[in-house]
Design a protein around this motif. Structure first.
Motif, PDB file in Angstrom:
ATOM      1  N   TRP A   1      11.762  -3.915  12.166  1.00  9.71           N
ATOM      2  CA  TRP A   1      11.030  -4.656  11.426  1.00  9.71           C
ATOM      3  C   TRP A   1      10.974  -4.527  10.076  1.00  9.71           C
ATOM      4  N   LEU A   2      10.876  -3.463   9.573  1.00  7.22           N
ATOM      5  CA  LEU A   2      10.996  -2.981   8.206  1.00  7.22           C
ATOM      6  C   LEU A   2      12.348  -3.470   7.495  1.00  7.22           C
ATOM      7  N   THR A   3      13.435  -3.332   8.085  1.00  3.41           N
ATOM      8  CA  THR A   3      14.606  -4.027   7.734  1.00  3.41           C
ATOM      9  C   THR A   3      14.885  -5.482   7.603  1.00  3.41           C
ATOM     10  N   ASP A   4      14.061  -6.087   8.494  1.00  3.63           N
ATOM     11  CA  ASP A   4      14.084  -7.582   8.441  1.00  3.63           C
ATOM     12  C   ASP A   4      13.195  -8.263   7.530  1.00  3.63           C
ATOM     13  N   ILE A   5      12.265  -7.291   6.531  1.00  2.81           N
ATOM     14  CA  ILE A   5      11.800  -7.685   5.472  1.00  2.81           C
ATOM     15  C   ILE A   5      12.485  -7.577   4.200  1.00  2.81           C
ATOM     16  N   PRO A   6      12.670  -8.650   3.289  1.00  2.00           N
ATOM     17  CA  PRO A   6      13.395  -8.586   2.066  1.00  2.00           C
ATOM     18  C   PRO A   6      13.131  -7.271   1.128  1.00  2.00           C
ATOM     19  N   PRO A   7      14.018  -7.001   0.465  1.00  3.03           N
ATOM     20  CA  PRO A   7      14.001  -5.369  -0.146  1.00  3.03           C
ATOM     21  C   PRO A   7      12.688  -5.499  -1.064  1.00  3.03           C
ATOM     22  N   ILE A   8      12.543  -6.361  -1.836  1.00  3.17           N
ATOM     23  CA  ILE A   8      11.519  -6.228  -2.907  1.00  3.17           C
ATOM     24  C   ILE A   8       9.926  -6.252  -2.255  1.00  3.17           C
ATOM     25  N   THR A   9       9.962  -6.760  -1.271  1.00  2.00           N
ATOM     26  CA  THR A   9       8.450  -7.073  -0.451  1.00  2.00           C
ATOM     27  C   THR A   9       8.367  -5.684   0.355  1.00  2.00           C
ATOM     28  N   ARG A  10       9.645  -5.324   0.585  1.00  2.55           N
ATOM     29  CA  ARG A  10       9.436  -4.213   1.696  1.00  2.55           C
ATOM     30  C   ARG A  10       9.068  -2.933   0.810  1.00  2.55           C
ATOM     31  N   ALA A  11       9.687  -2.928  -0.466  1.00  2.39           N
ATOM     32  CA  ALA A  11       9.567  -1.573  -1.335  1.00  2.39           C
ATOM     33  C   ALA A  11       7.987  -1.643  -1.688  1.00  2.39           C
ATOM     34  N   TRP A  12       7.361  -2.606  -1.988  1.00  6.01           N
ATOM     35  CA  TRP A  12       6.071  -2.996  -2.157  1.00  6.01           C
ATOM     36  C   TRP A  12       5.347  -2.522  -1.147  1.00  6.01           C
ATOM     37  N   LEU A  13       5.570  -3.250   0.046  1.00 11.94           N
ATOM     38  CA  LEU A  13       4.563  -2.742   1.318  1.00 11.94           C
ATOM     39  C   LEU A  13       4.524  -1.469   1.511  1.00 11.94           C
ATOM     40  N   ILE A  14       5.637  -0.563   1.544  1.00 10.14           N
ATOM     41  CA  ILE A  14       5.838   0.600   1.787  1.00 10.14           C
ATOM     42  C   ILE A  14       4.850   1.355   0.831  1.00 10.14           C
ATOM     43  N   ALA A  15       4.864   1.130  -0.513  1.00 12.95           N
ATOM     44  CA  ALA A  15       4.390   1.754  -1.546  1.00 12.95           C
ATOM     45  C   ALA A  15       2.956   1.698  -1.451  1.00 12.95           C
ATOM     46  N   ALA A  16       2.581   0.376  -1.135  1.00 15.88           N
ATOM     47  CA  ALA A  16       1.059   0.161  -0.957  1.00 15.88           C
ATOM     48  C   ALA A  16       0.438   0.789   0.276  1.00 15.88           C
ATOM     49  N   ILE A  17       1.117   0.863   1.393  1.00 12.04           N
ATOM     50  CA  ILE A  17       0.488   1.399   2.626  1.00 12.04           C
ATOM     51  C   ILE A  17       0.556   3.007   2.365  1.00 12.04           C
ATOM     52  N   GLY A  18       1.447   3.684   1.796  1.00 15.63           N
ATOM     53  CA  GLY A  18       1.706   4.781   1.458  1.00 15.63           C
ATOM     54  C   GLY A  18       0.395   5.385   0.412  1.00 15.63           C
ATOM     55  N   THR A  19       0.175   4.655  -0.551  1.00 14.06           N
ATOM     56  CA  THR A  19      -1.004   4.818  -1.426  1.00 14.06           C
ATOM     57  C   THR A  19      -2.361   4.843  -0.828  1.00 14.06           C
ATOM     58  N   SER A  20      -2.506   3.771  -0.184  1.00  9.78           N
ATOM     59  CA  SER A  20      -3.869   3.699   0.703  1.00  9.78           C
ATOM     60  C   SER A  20      -3.865   5.058   1.845  1.00  9.78           C
ATOM     61  N   LEU A  21      -2.739   5.571   2.545  1.00  6.69           N
ATOM     62  CA  LEU A  21      -3.032   6.514   3.546  1.00  6.69           C
ATOM     63  C   LEU A  21      -3.316   7.757   2.631  1.00  6.69           C
ATOM     64  N   ALA A  22      -2.584   7.968   1.444  1.00  2.57           N
ATOM     65  CA  ALA A  22      -2.725   9.200   0.643  1.00  2.57           C
ATOM     66  C   ALA A  22      -4.136   9.346   0.012  1.00  2.57           C
ATOM     67  N   VAL A  23      -4.869   8.284  -0.296  1.00  2.00           N
ATOM     68  CA  VAL A  23      -6.247   8.143  -0.637  1.00  2.00           C
ATOM     69  C   VAL A  23      -6.953   8.540   0.851  1.00  2.00           C
ATOM     70  N   GLN A  24      -6.692   7.794   1.909  1.00  2.00           N
ATOM     71  CA  GLN A  24      -7.629   8.181   3.003  1.00  2.00           C
ATOM     72  C   GLN A  24      -7.548   9.562   3.699  1.00  2.00           C
ATOM     73  N   CYS A  25      -6.450  10.081   3.339  1.00  2.00           N
ATOM     74  CA  CYS A  25      -6.391  11.580   3.506  1.00  2.00           C
ATOM     75  C   CYS A  25      -6.464  12.531   2.563  1.00  2.00           C
ATOM     76  N   HIS A  26      -7.291  12.062   1.491  1.00  2.00           N
ATOM     77  CA  HIS A  26      -7.826  12.745   0.271  1.00  2.00           C
ATOM     78  C   HIS A  26      -6.716  13.589  -0.311  1.00  2.00           C
TER      79      HIS A  26
END
Length: 216
Positions: free
Chosen positions: A8-33
């Motif tokens: 599923w991730l590979t199917d997403i175009p590269p720039i959108t994929r990079a931003w998506l991963i970074a955004a989810i990672g950022t919110s998870l990092a905040v959620q995990c304090h």
């Protein structure tokens, strides 16, 4: 499961994929304090006077704590960023990056007027606005409840965001994204149609094209 997620991730175009991963990672990092929103918000004083330049990027990666609003904005970011990257900017990664970079720069300049510490939602709405104006004949179903013509999609989404948050500030941030989206749309599509040329600031610099190895 990992295979399906990877596909599923590979199917997403590269720039959108990079931003998506970074955004989810950022919110998870905040959620995990691991980090706090106070380390991510943008202000000119913090970023440039107190020499914390990462805030100029982090502000576009944090969609807020895990919530309905987080899912709402992240979904529409991914959907319309992906459609733009796969259609209008297919094979032109440098141009799409330049769209994101110039839009982000305009949002940073406008942010003091609205005192908005996080600009991920306005940037997502910039993409929604541009896509919607390029699809004038398309009709969009919103959650199976109502159907709107694509050019009216940003207005409908702003109204939904306002209803979910219950405050005008959420609508103000999304409207700011629409303003920047219109600036790009006017500087490219409208100018090309009316005078046969684009505004200079919308043209991708050669160095960016070489970086992405796009043909100049």
């Amino acid at each position: 499961m990992p295979v399906g997620l990877e596909a599923w991730l590979t199917d997403i175009p590269p720039i959108t994929r990079a931003w998506l991963i970074a955004a989810i990672g950022t919110s998870l990092a905040v959620q995990c304090h691991l980090i706090t929103p106070l380390q991510l918000y943008f202000s000119f004083r913090s970023a440039f006077i107190h020499l914390q330049p990462w805030r100029a990027l982090a502000t576009f990666l944090y969609f807020g704590p895990l919530s309905i609003d987080f899912v709402f904005h992240l979904f529409f970011f991914m959907r319309y960023s992906r459609m733009l990257e796969e259609s209008s900017f297919a094979g032109h990664k440098a141009e799409y990056f330049w769209l994101l970079f110039t839009s982000a720069t305009l949002l940073l300049l406008l942010s003091p007027l609205f005192t908005l510490p996080f600009l991920s939602s306005p940037l997502a709405f910039t993409l929604v606005y541009i896509w919607s104006r390029r699809q004038p004949a398309m009709r969009i179903s919103l959650f199976g409840i109502m159907t709107v013509s694509a050019p009216y999609l940003p207005v409908a989404l702003v109204a939904i965001s306002w209803a979910i948050n219950g405050t005008w500030r959420a609508a103000a941030s999304d409207l700011m994204g629409c303003v920047v989206g219109h600036a790009w749309y006017f500087g490219t599509d409208v100018m090309l149609r009316e005078v046969g040329g684009r505004m200079p600031w919308t043209k991708t610099p050669a160095i960016v094209q070489r970086w992405f190895r796009d043909a100049p």
